[in-house]
Write a protein that holds these residues in place. Structure first.
Motif: not given
Length: 70
Positions: A1-28
């Motif tokens: 079997a082929a070796p597993a690919a290394p894990a990505a350092p992060s995942i891009a999460l696309k959000l659907r921001v409500p109309a008339g709003f802007t993204l201002t902060g994130v807490v993980v």
């Protein structure tokens, strides 16, 4: 079997921001993050934050001001 690919350092999460709003902060998993793109409405979630456990993501929005390009 082929070796597993290394894990990505992060995942891009696309959000659907409500109309008339802007993204201002994130807490993980209780830690503020600056790794997001307001214009693209994308949050980068580190894969280390996931680690097989539930991940809590809190996203803050605010009303866009007239003339705002973001």
């Amino acid at each position: 079997a082929a070796p597993a690919a290394p894990a990505a350092p992060s995942i891009a999460l696309k959000l659907r921001v409500p109309a008339g709003f802007t993204l201002t902060g994130v807490v993980v998993n209780g830690r503020p993050s600056t790794d997001f793109d307001r214009a693209a409405e994308t949050v980068m979630v580190p894969t280390g934050a996931i680690g097989g456990k539930p991940t809590q993501l809190v996203v803050s929005y605010s009303h866009k001001q007239q003339g705002d390009d973001a």
